[in-house]
Design an enzyme around this catalytic site. Structure first.
Site, PDB file in Angstrom:
ATOM      1  N   TRP A 184       0.862  -1.185   0.000  1.00  0.00           N
ATOM      2  CA  TRP A 184       0.000   0.000   0.000  1.00  0.00           C
ATOM      3  C   TRP A 184       0.899   1.236   0.000  1.00  0.00           C
ATOM      4  O   TRP A 184       1.863   1.301   0.759  1.00  0.00           O
ATOM      5  CB  TRP A 184      -0.917   0.054   1.224  1.00  0.00           C
ATOM      6  CG  TRP A 184      -1.612   1.395   1.285  1.00  0.00           C
ATOM      7  CD1 TRP A 184      -2.631   1.810   0.479  1.00  0.00           C
ATOM      8  CD2 TRP A 184      -1.268   2.512   2.123  1.00  0.00           C
ATOM      9  NE1 TRP A 184      -2.956   3.125   0.781  1.00  0.00           N
ATOM     10  CE2 TRP A 184      -2.143   3.569   1.774  1.00  0.00           C
ATOM     11  CE3 TRP A 184      -0.328   2.713   3.131  1.00  0.00           C
ATOM     12  CZ2 TRP A 184      -2.099   4.817   2.397  1.00  0.00           C
ATOM     13  CZ3 TRP A 184      -0.269   3.959   3.753  1.00  0.00           C
ATOM     14  CH2 TRP A 184      -1.158   4.997   3.392  1.00  0.00           C
ATOM     15  N   GLU A 225      -2.993  -2.973  -2.544  1.00  0.00           N
ATOM     16  CA  GLU A 225      -4.149  -2.398  -1.839  1.00  0.00           C
ATOM     17  C   GLU A 225      -4.478  -1.000  -2.364  1.00  0.00           C
ATOM     18  O   GLU A 225      -3.659  -0.092  -2.283  1.00  0.00           O
ATOM     19  CB  GLU A 225      -3.826  -2.325  -0.335  1.00  0.00           C
ATOM     20  CG  GLU A 225      -4.907  -1.658   0.504  1.00  0.00           C
ATOM     21  CD  GLU A 225      -4.532  -1.576   1.982  1.00  0.00           C
ATOM     22  OE1 GLU A 225      -3.372  -1.880   2.336  1.00  0.00           O
ATOM     23  OE2 GLU A 225      -5.409  -1.191   2.783  1.00  0.00           O
ATOM     24  N   LYS A 227      -7.005   2.544  -2.724  1.00  0.00           N
ATOM     25  CA  LYS A 227      -7.606   3.470  -1.774  1.00  0.00           C
ATOM     26  C   LYS A 227      -8.347   4.550  -2.548  1.00  0.00           C
ATOM     27  O   LYS A 227      -8.039   4.813  -3.710  1.00  0.00           O
ATOM     28  CB  LYS A 227      -6.500   4.086  -0.930  1.00  0.00           C
ATOM     29  CG  LYS A 227      -6.980   4.863   0.250  1.00  0.00           C
ATOM     30  CD  LYS A 227      -5.888   5.068   1.272  1.00  0.00           C
ATOM     31  CE  LYS A 227      -6.460   5.863   2.424  1.00  0.00           C
ATOM     32  NZ  LYS A 227      -5.563   5.987   3.527  1.00  0.00           N
ATOM     33  N   ASP A 258      -9.595  -3.292   1.238  1.00  0.00           N
ATOM     34  CA  ASP A 258      -9.690  -2.721   2.586  1.00  0.00           C
ATOM     35  C   ASP A 258     -11.084  -2.123   2.718  1.00  0.00           C
ATOM     36  O   ASP A 258     -11.488  -1.288   1.897  1.00  0.00           O
ATOM     37  CB  ASP A 258      -8.599  -1.656   2.774  1.00  0.00           C
ATOM     38  CG  ASP A 258      -8.614  -1.035   4.171  1.00  0.00           C
ATOM     39  OD1 ASP A 258      -9.684  -0.557   4.586  1.00  0.00           O
ATOM     40  OD2 ASP A 258      -7.556  -1.003   4.831  1.00  0.00           O
ATOM     41  N   HIS A 261     -11.661   1.666   2.226  1.00  0.00           N
ATOM     42  CA  HIS A 261     -11.054   2.352   1.088  1.00  0.00           C
ATOM     43  C   HIS A 261     -11.963   2.577  -0.113  1.00  0.00           C
ATOM     44  O   HIS A 261     -11.513   2.697  -1.238  1.00  0.00           O
ATOM     45  CB  HIS A 261      -9.797   1.601   0.646  1.00  0.00           C
ATOM     46  CG  HIS A 261      -8.688   1.741   1.633  1.00  0.00           C
ATOM     47  ND1 HIS A 261      -7.400   1.328   1.402  1.00  0.00           N
ATOM     48  CD2 HIS A 261      -8.669   2.277   2.882  1.00  0.00           C
ATOM     49  CE1 HIS A 261      -6.637   1.588   2.454  1.00  0.00           C
ATOM     50  NE2 HIS A 261      -7.394   2.160   3.356  1.00  0.00           N
ATOM     51  N   HIS A 285      -8.357  -6.365   4.179  1.00  0.00           N
ATOM     52  CA  HIS A 285      -8.088  -5.606   5.392  1.00  0.00           C
ATOM     53  C   HIS A 285      -9.449  -5.270   5.952  1.00  0.00           C
ATOM     54  O   HIS A 285     -10.137  -4.392   5.422  1.00  0.00           O
ATOM     55  CB  HIS A 285      -7.336  -4.301   5.083  1.00  0.00           C
ATOM     56  CG  HIS A 285      -5.858  -4.445   5.127  1.00  0.00           C
ATOM     57  ND1 HIS A 285      -5.000  -3.392   4.940  1.00  0.00           N
ATOM     58  CD2 HIS A 285      -5.080  -5.538   5.375  1.00  0.00           C
ATOM     59  CE1 HIS A 285      -3.748  -3.834   5.062  1.00  0.00           C
ATOM     60  NE2 HIS A 285      -3.768  -5.132   5.309  1.00  0.00           N
ATOM     61  N   ASP A 293     -12.279   6.904   6.077  1.00  0.00           N
ATOM     62  CA  ASP A 293     -11.403   5.767   6.362  1.00  0.00           C
ATOM     63  C   ASP A 293     -10.806   5.917   7.764  1.00  0.00           C
ATOM     64  O   ASP A 293      -9.613   6.099   7.932  1.00  0.00           O
ATOM     65  CB  ASP A 293     -10.293   5.751   5.292  1.00  0.00           C
ATOM     66  CG  ASP A 293      -9.314   4.616   5.475  1.00  0.00           C
ATOM     67  OD1 ASP A 293      -9.713   3.566   5.993  1.00  0.00           O
ATOM     68  OD2 ASP A 293      -8.142   4.793   5.105  1.00  0.00           O
ATOM     69  N   ASP A 295     -10.650   3.892  10.347  1.00  0.00           N
ATOM     70  CA  ASP A 295      -9.999   2.743  10.975  1.00  0.00           C
ATOM     71  C   ASP A 295     -10.428   2.522  12.424  1.00  0.00           C
ATOM     72  O   ASP A 295      -9.601   2.425  13.321  1.00  0.00           O
ATOM     73  CB  ASP A 295      -8.472   2.863  10.852  1.00  0.00           C
ATOM     74  CG  ASP A 295      -8.003   2.640   9.420  1.00  0.00           C
ATOM     75  OD1 ASP A 295      -8.156   1.527   8.918  1.00  0.00           O
ATOM     76  OD2 ASP A 295      -7.503   3.602   8.801  1.00  0.00           O
ATOM     77  N   ASP A 325      -7.213  -4.355  10.004  1.00  0.00           N
ATOM     78  CA  ASP A 325      -6.449  -3.116   9.843  1.00  0.00           C
ATOM     79  C   ASP A 325      -7.208  -1.946  10.454  1.00  0.00           C
ATOM     80  O   ASP A 325      -8.089  -1.380   9.821  1.00  0.00           O
ATOM     81  CB  ASP A 325      -6.179  -2.855   8.346  1.00  0.00           C
ATOM     82  CG  ASP A 325      -5.405  -1.564   8.130  1.00  0.00           C
ATOM     83  OD1 ASP A 325      -4.839  -1.031   9.103  1.00  0.00           O
ATOM     84  OD2 ASP A 325      -5.372  -1.085   6.977  1.00  0.00           O
TER      85      ASP A 325
HETATM   86  C1  RNT Z   1      -3.855   2.756   4.769  1.00  0.00           C
HETATM   87  C2  RNT Z   1      -3.957   1.304   4.504  1.00  0.00           C
HETATM   88  C3  RNT Z   1      -2.826   0.476   5.035  1.00  0.00           C
HETATM   89  C4  RNT Z   1      -2.420   0.851   6.439  1.00  0.00           C
HETATM   90  C5  RNT Z   1      -1.515  -0.157   7.115  1.00  0.00           C
HETATM   91  C6  RNT Z   1      -0.825   0.438   8.290  1.00  0.00           C
HETATM   92  O1  RNT Z   1      -4.956   3.440   4.372  1.00  0.00           O
HETATM   93  O2  RNT Z   1      -5.168   0.805   4.959  1.00  0.00           O
HETATM   94  O3  RNT Z   1      -3.140  -0.862   4.908  1.00  0.00           O
HETATM   95  O4  RNT Z   1      -3.515   1.042   7.264  1.00  0.00           O
HETATM   96  O5  RNT Z   1      -0.671  -0.725   6.224  1.00  0.00           O
HETATM   97 ZN    ZN Z   2      -5.432  -1.314   4.861  1.00  0.00          ZN
END
Ligand code: RNT
Ligand code: ZN
Length: 418
Positions: A184, A225, A227, A258, A261, A285, A293, A295, A325
């Site tokens: 990523w 990955e 986004k 993810d 994302h 993820h 996003d 998290d 994640d």
């Molecule tokens: C960031 C991505 C990535 C990170 C990690 C730390 O938007 O989701 O995967 O969160 O690698």
């Molecule tokens: Zn991620």
């Protein structure tokens, strides 16, 4: 006793709709989920960074974050002791372990810097997944890495990618379990770009160069990955979903989805079956986006259950590589791990306890009324009794009992870290 009795009753009820709880438990006990090390220290890593750069952010200031390899490993041990099953851990390149005073820049990281992690994993029977770290570094401050126009900077990051491939190969071989290396990058622009094509072309070339490294495919799997945007990089992301989906399918690497994302109403659960039709494997993820996003810790919510259903209904437990994640710094970080990991397992159990074939038949025959009725009634079946029985069988605390252990650890250990 009580747990077993309640389980036996639940088992009978599930049998009536054709669900074998024993089989569900057996399948669940073999699942491994990748637990992300970065929840333990707000994505700081061991290179002296305070928090992450690259358009991501950990918010909150709960006391007790891990400050060094020993503390992070101890904290992960605590969390893993409360999560049913044998899992994998997910590392970032910024978590290399150096001898006192020594450091090595990202382009020259070596397998030996991850030997302590390999030993940690080996002693506990865990697998390891790995991620190059294309952020929290002076050469990533512009928001560009593999797509940079400056050839020297771009090359630095290509060399980082190559170094990480060798580390992933070392990890995979040492543990005799394939290591998933996920790429990523934060690359993007805050405002409307004048050229959307060239950065993507440079990213494509950089990735091709990294993949040209000689490595053993038996021990390393690579994923990319995408986004939609990052903080400060709102208008354009070089590694978009379309970019990586095409890249993955033409280069024979995995797409990593993810759940934070995509656009706010877009879900990854719906993308899983599409990818399974065209590729052998897909990586995830699992996180929880709240308005962006963000998290947040993974909860047992609708989307988590949908993700689990897509994995189970398509009999894809060995084709979907599940990783978590998120990074919440506002609550006890060990609890954050335990809640998310237990929820991932809980959602898989939920999906394993659905009469999936029967429901699919209703759909295929156009019996949407029966389909809805059964789906709704199943939501309040005694699923919790099966979950408690599973936890007891796997020798971890049932219900919320696990928090007592975390609280003790917080008092004896975390609060002493000032
Ligand atoms: C960031 C991505 C990535 C990170 C990690 C730390 O938007 O989701 O995967 O969160 O690698
Ligand atoms: Zn991620």
């Amino acid at each position: 006793m009580n747990i077993t009795k309640r389980y036996e009753e639940a088992k009978e009820l599930y049998e009536k709709v054709g669900v074998d709880t024993e089989l569900a438990i057996k399948k669940l006990s073999q699942v491994s989920v990748s637990m992300h090390c970065w929840q333990g220290d707000d994505v700081a890593g061991f290179e002296g960074a305070k928090g992450p750069s690259g358009g991501i952010q950990a918010t909150g200031n709960y006391p007790g974050k891990a400050r060094n390899p020993k503390e992070l490993m101890d904290d992960m041990d605590m969390a893993l002791s409360l999560i049913p099953g044998t899992h994998r851990i997910n590392l970032h390149a910024s978590y290399g372990v150096f001898e006192d005073g020594k450091t090595t820049d990202r382009d020259s990281l070596k397998p030996e810097h991850f030997r302590p992690w390999v030993e940690y994993a080996r002693e506990r029977g865990l697998g390891i997944d790995f991620n190059p770290t294309f952020f929290s570094h002076p050469l990533a401050d512009s928001g560009l890495t593999l797509s940079h126009t400056d050839e020297e900077i771009r090359r630095f990051w290509i060399n980082h990618g190559k170094a990480c491939l060798k580390i992933s190969e070392y990890i995979g071989k040492e543990l005799n379990k394939p290591c998933l290396m996920n790429i990523w990058i934060p690359d993007g622009y805050k405002d409307i770009p004048a050229d959307r094509y060239s950065p993507r072309k440079r990213l494509m070339d950089s990735l091709d160069e990294i993949l040209a490294t000689d490595f053993d495919k038996e021990y390393v799997q690579i994923s990319v990955e995408s986004k939609v945007f990052g903080i400060g990089l709102e208008s354009y992301t070089v590694g978009s979903h379309e970019f990586y989906m095409n890249y993955a399918s033409t280069r024979g690497v995995l797409c990593l989805l993810d759940s934070g994302h995509y656009h706010p109403t877009e879900t990854i659960s719906d993308k899983i079956p599409s990818l399974l039709l065209f590729s052998d494997k897909v990586a995830l993820h699992v996180t929880r986006p709240v308005r962006w996003d963000s998290d947040h810790v993974v909860l047992f919510d609708d989307e988590l259950r949908e993700i689990a259903k897509e994995i189970i209904r398509n009999d894809a437990l060995d084709r979907v590589l599940i990783g978590l994640d998120y990074f919440d710094a506002s609550i006890n970080r060990i609890s954050a791990w335990v809640v998310g990991m237990r929820n991932m397992m809980r959602a898989l159990l939920y999906a394993l306890l659905l009469p999936n074939e029967m429901l699919a038949q209703y759909q295929n025959k156009g019996n949407f009324t029966e389909q809805m009725i059964l789906q709704e009634e199943l939501k309040t079946y005694p699923f919790g009794d099966v979950w408690n029985y599973f936890c007891e069988k796997m020798d971890v605390p049932i219900r919320e009992m696990w928090y007592k252990k975390v609280k003790e650890y917080e008092e004896n250990e975390l609060l002493k870290r000032i």
